[in-house]
Design a protein around this motif. Structure first.
Motif, PDB file in Angstrom:
ATOM      1  N   THR A 168     -59.813  11.211  37.028  1.00  0.00           N
ATOM      2  CA  THR A 168     -59.168  10.353  37.404  1.00  0.00           C
ATOM      3  C   THR A 168     -57.638  10.411  37.258  1.00  0.00           C
ATOM      4  N   TYR A 169     -57.122  10.493  35.702  1.00  0.00           N
ATOM      5  CA  TYR A 169     -55.849  11.019  35.343  1.00  0.00           C
ATOM      6  C   TYR A 169     -55.966  12.774  35.151  1.00  0.00           C
ATOM      7  N   TYR A 170     -54.940  13.349  35.626  1.00  0.00           N
ATOM      8  CA  TYR A 170     -54.349  14.812  35.183  1.00  0.00           C
ATOM      9  C   TYR A 170     -52.866  15.842  35.838  1.00  0.00           C
ATOM     10  N   TYR A 171     -52.644  16.385  34.666  1.00  0.00           N
ATOM     11  CA  TYR A 171     -51.697  17.206  35.572  1.00  0.00           C
ATOM     12  C   TYR A 171     -51.537  18.354  35.524  1.00  0.00           C
ATOM     13  N   ASN A 172     -50.629  19.017  36.471  1.00  0.00           N
ATOM     14  CA  ASN A 172     -51.440  20.925  36.788  1.00  0.00           C
ATOM     15  C   ASN A 172     -50.463  20.808  35.219  1.00  0.00           C
ATOM     16  N   TYR A 173     -51.148  21.618  34.951  1.00  0.00           N
ATOM     17  CA  TYR A 173     -50.757  22.714  34.011  1.00  0.00           C
ATOM     18  C   TYR A 173     -49.475  23.366  34.024  1.00  0.00           C
ATOM     19  N   THR A 174     -48.404  22.609  33.173  1.00  0.00           N
ATOM     20  CA  THR A 174     -47.333  23.159  32.332  1.00  0.00           C
ATOM     21  C   THR A 174     -46.847  23.122  31.111  1.00  0.00           C
ATOM     22  N   GLU A 175     -45.795  24.152  30.838  1.00  0.00           N
ATOM     23  CA  GLU A 175     -45.604  24.291  29.192  1.00  0.00           C
ATOM     24  C   GLU A 175     -44.004  23.877  29.253  1.00  0.00           C
ATOM     25  N   LYS A 176     -43.500  23.022  30.611  1.00  0.00           N
ATOM     26  CA  LYS A 176     -42.785  22.168  30.332  1.00  0.00           C
ATOM     27  C   LYS A 176     -42.775  20.213  29.620  1.00  0.00           C
ATOM     28  N   ILE A 177     -43.931  20.392  29.275  1.00  0.00           N
ATOM     29  CA  ILE A 177     -44.171  18.600  28.483  1.00  0.00           C
ATOM     30  C   ILE A 177     -44.422  18.937  27.369  1.00  0.00           C
ATOM     31  N   ASN A 178     -43.113  18.749  26.390  1.00  0.00           N
ATOM     32  CA  ASN A 178     -43.679  19.187  24.993  1.00  0.00           C
ATOM     33  C   ASN A 178     -44.741  18.726  24.225  1.00  0.00           C
ATOM     34  N   THR A 179     -44.927  18.082  23.358  1.00  0.00           N
ATOM     35  CA  THR A 179     -46.364  18.315  22.566  1.00  0.00           C
ATOM     36  C   THR A 179     -45.991  17.013  22.422  1.00  0.00           C
ATOM     37  N   ASP A 180     -45.207  16.228  21.680  1.00  0.00           N
ATOM     38  CA  ASP A 180     -44.772  14.645  21.731  1.00  0.00           C
ATOM     39  C   ASP A 180     -45.500  14.407  22.653  1.00  0.00           C
ATOM     40  N   ARG A 181     -45.164  14.560  23.614  1.00  0.00           N
ATOM     41  CA  ARG A 181     -45.193  13.284  25.021  1.00  0.00           C
ATOM     42  C   ARG A 181     -47.037  13.977  25.773  1.00  0.00           C
ATOM     43  N   ARG A 182     -47.088  15.054  24.975  1.00  0.00           N
ATOM     44  CA  ARG A 182     -48.783  14.746  25.323  1.00  0.00           C
ATOM     45  C   ARG A 182     -49.502  14.355  25.026  1.00  0.00           C
ATOM     46  N   ILE A 183     -49.069  13.892  23.660  1.00  0.00           N
ATOM     47  CA  ILE A 183     -49.967  13.265  22.666  1.00  0.00           C
ATOM     48  C   ILE A 183     -49.933  11.883  22.653  1.00  0.00           C
ATOM     49  N   ALA A 184     -48.461  11.212  22.976  1.00  0.00           N
ATOM     50  CA  ALA A 184     -48.507  10.200  23.714  1.00  0.00           C
ATOM     51  C   ALA A 184     -49.030  10.272  24.860  1.00  0.00           C
ATOM     52  N   VAL A 185     -49.180  10.660  26.145  1.00  0.00           N
ATOM     53  CA  VAL A 185     -49.781  10.330  26.956  1.00  0.00           C
ATOM     54  C   VAL A 185     -51.082  10.229  26.731  1.00  0.00           C
ATOM     55  N   VAL A 186     -52.711  11.041  26.079  1.00  0.00           N
ATOM     56  CA  VAL A 186     -53.167  10.207  24.799  1.00  0.00           C
ATOM     57  C   VAL A 186     -53.153   9.186  24.543  1.00  0.00           C
ATOM     58  N   LYS A 187     -52.690   8.857  23.751  1.00  0.00           N
ATOM     59  CA  LYS A 187     -52.575   7.247  22.958  1.00  0.00           C
ATOM     60  C   LYS A 187     -52.096   6.132  24.513  1.00  0.00           C
ATOM     61  N   GLU A 188     -51.990   6.741  25.308  1.00  0.00           N
ATOM     62  CA  GLU A 188     -51.844   5.175  26.398  1.00  0.00           C
ATOM     63  C   GLU A 188     -52.727   5.534  27.117  1.00  0.00           C
ATOM     64  N   TRP A 189     -54.099   6.657  27.470  1.00  0.00           N
ATOM     65  CA  TRP A 189     -54.713   6.567  28.454  1.00  0.00           C
ATOM     66  C   TRP A 189     -55.402   5.849  27.060  1.00  0.00           C
ATOM     67  N   LEU A 190     -55.779   5.955  26.139  1.00  0.00           N
ATOM     68  CA  LEU A 190     -56.790   5.136  25.483  1.00  0.00           C
ATOM     69  C   LEU A 190     -56.396   3.991  25.144  1.00  0.00           C
ATOM     70  N   SER A 191     -55.345   3.385  25.546  1.00  0.00           N
ATOM     71  CA  SER A 191     -54.890   1.868  25.771  1.00  0.00           C
ATOM     72  C   SER A 191     -54.799   1.062  26.601  1.00  0.00           C
ATOM     73  N   LEU A 192     -55.321   1.645  27.806  1.00  0.00           N
ATOM     74  CA  LEU A 192     -55.705   1.190  28.548  1.00  0.00           C
ATOM     75  C   LEU A 192     -56.868  -0.331  28.904  1.00  0.00           C
ATOM     76  N   PRO A 193     -56.763  -1.046  29.927  1.00  0.00           N
ATOM     77  CA  PRO A 193     -57.711  -1.978  29.316  1.00  0.00           C
ATOM     78  C   PRO A 193     -59.226  -1.007  29.564  1.00  0.00           C
ATOM     79  N   GLU A 194     -60.634  -1.803  29.496  1.00  0.00           N
ATOM     80  CA  GLU A 194     -61.572  -0.738  29.573  1.00  0.00           C
ATOM     81  C   GLU A 194     -61.988  -0.248  29.764  1.00  0.00           C
ATOM     82  N   GLU A 195     -62.017  -0.405  31.104  1.00  0.00           N
ATOM     83  CA  GLU A 195     -62.606  -0.637  32.565  1.00  0.00           C
ATOM     84  C   GLU A 195     -61.953   0.810  33.336  1.00  0.00           C
TER      85      GLU A 195
END
Length: 420
Positions: A168-195
């Motif tokens: 449902t949520y994905y990124y095409n592979y790139t090394e242009k997204i820094n680690t802080d942003r990658r981790i922030a995205v994971v937290k954003e995903w887990l902060s979405l409404p339950e459904e």
């Protein structure tokens, strides 16, 4: 004057194209209209982390303090055995399908498909994103088919519509997204409404592999890369902890890394006529595809007499335990003749790099990978013996309450004892 104008126009065109590509390369892709079922919302969460090239002994060797701590809290395997060949794309895809490479179709990082009359290469974005190259049912496809939301911060196959399905949520592979942003995205995903919240997340790190290839597995730079991965995992777990969700972590790698003999590379045998044979890949294995089947046996017999620091096989007589023979080759992508170097030798026409992988992991222990798991679903303070990476798939499926709907090579009973 006109020449200057055309050069300027071309430069601007290339620059705008590059900028567009860069922008596209870092955008999150979201498949609309999906929601978790009521049953899926009751399931726990799994983050599957891969650290490319993170050898089985790297955590101890380079004192990755956080990973060693997580291992003590949860489960650690003596090692995890990659499938043959021990290279990146086949093994990442094996982990998420539970199938040997010969069964899911990614038989190497680069390979030839006679039916398509085309090469697949991990560097060819069009092929990487073409779902017709991929067999099996990746974990995110299994989840989505059973109305469970998934997400991928990179994984082999996640950019392609396998069976018509992407996370449902994905990124095409790139090394242009820094680690802080990658981790922030994971937290954003887990902060979405339950459904809308993903219960399966894949997360990929390349640092250890890059350093291992460039400097070798014993170099200080590789130790630094291992500690970088260690710090990223700690940062990720700290961010996830803030969500308060019951998240389980599985930290794996696709293969290990070893130093090779750089002074005595194996040259391509002169007996191979490239007018008669296609050679899609070399290095830690050379695969030859015959344009005419009548040419296979004569060349095999010639090469067999010339074996020197490598072994020659027909696809029909590859060792059965490698699961890489004609009887395993479900999509007919393994070469007719295979040249497999003896460690520490590799095929190369120039001085090879320091670090390599791809060797038979049952013979070269340096090829063995890492498995560490922790979280509310796992037993604590548990050490388990080495196992094959095909068994991760049924474990994750069980944790998420997913039914495995197609035959796989992995068996749940191998890793089920790690669960509470």
């Amino acid at each position: 004057m006109k020449k200057k104008y055309y050069r300027l126009a071309l430069a601007l065109l290339l620059l705008s194209g590059s900028a567009a590509y860069s922008q596209e390369d870092t955008v999150q892709h979201i498949v609309p209209g999906r929601v978790n079922s009521a049953a899926a919302m009751k399931q726990p969460y799994v983050i599957l982390i891969s650290a490319d090239g993170f050898r089985y002994d790297y955590a101890e060797k380079y004192q990755a303090a956080n990973l060693l701590g997580f291992a003590r809290q949860g489960v650690q395997a003596a090692s995890m055995q990659p499938s043959f060949p021990s290279v990146t794309f086949p093994n990442h895809y094996t982990i998420v399908t539970g199938l040997y490479p010969s069964h899911h179709g990614l038989v190497n990082n680069t390979f030839y498909d006679p039916e398509k009359q085309s090469n697949y290469s991990m560097g060819n974005k069009a092929k990487v994103r073409d779902g017709s190259w991929y067999g099996g049912t990746p974990l995110w496809v299994l989840a989505e088919q059973q109305q469970m939301i998934s997400a991928s911060m990179f994984w082999v196959g996640s950019e392609a519509a396998v069976q018509g399905v992407r996370p449902t949520y994905y990124y095409n592979y790139t090394e242009k997204i820094n680690t802080d942003r990658r981790i922030a995205v994971v937290k954003e995903w887990l902060s979405l409404p339950e459904e809308k919240r993903p219960h399966l997340i894949t997360f990929y790190l390349s640092d250890a592999d890059h350093a291992g290839h460039k400097y070798g597995p014993d170099a200080p730079e590789t130790g630094e890369a291992v500690r970088t991965v260690d710090a990223i995992v700690q940062q990720l777990t700290a961010a996830v902890r803030e969500t308060g969700l019951p998240v389980n972590f599985i930290f794996v790698s696709d293969h290990g890394m070893t130093s090779v003999d750089r002074e005595h590379p194996i040259s391509m045998p002169a007996a191979i006529d490239t007018a008669k044979f296609l050679i899609p890949s070399s290095g830690t294995m050379v695969e030859l595809h015959a344009k005419n089947a009548a040419d296979i046996q004569p060349l095999y017999e010639t090469l067999k007499q010339q074996e020197n620091h490598y072994k020659v096989y027909l696809k029909t007589n590859m060792p059965a335990y490698l699961h890489y023979s004609s009887t395993d080759d479900k999509l007919n992508r393994i070469g007719d003749i295979l040249l497999v170097p003896d460690w520490p030798y590799v095929f190369s026409e120039r001085k090879p790099g320091i670090g390599h992988h791809g060797f038979d992991a049952t013979v070269v222990k340096d090829m063995q990978a890492t498995f560490i798991a922790w979280g509310p679903a796992f037993k604590a303070h548990l050490k388990i013996p080495a196992f094959e990476n095909i068994h991760v798939y049924p474990l994750v499926a069980r944790m998420l309450g997913l039914k495995v709907t197609t035959p796989v090579d992995g068996r749940l009973e191998v890793l089920q004892p790690v669960l509470k």
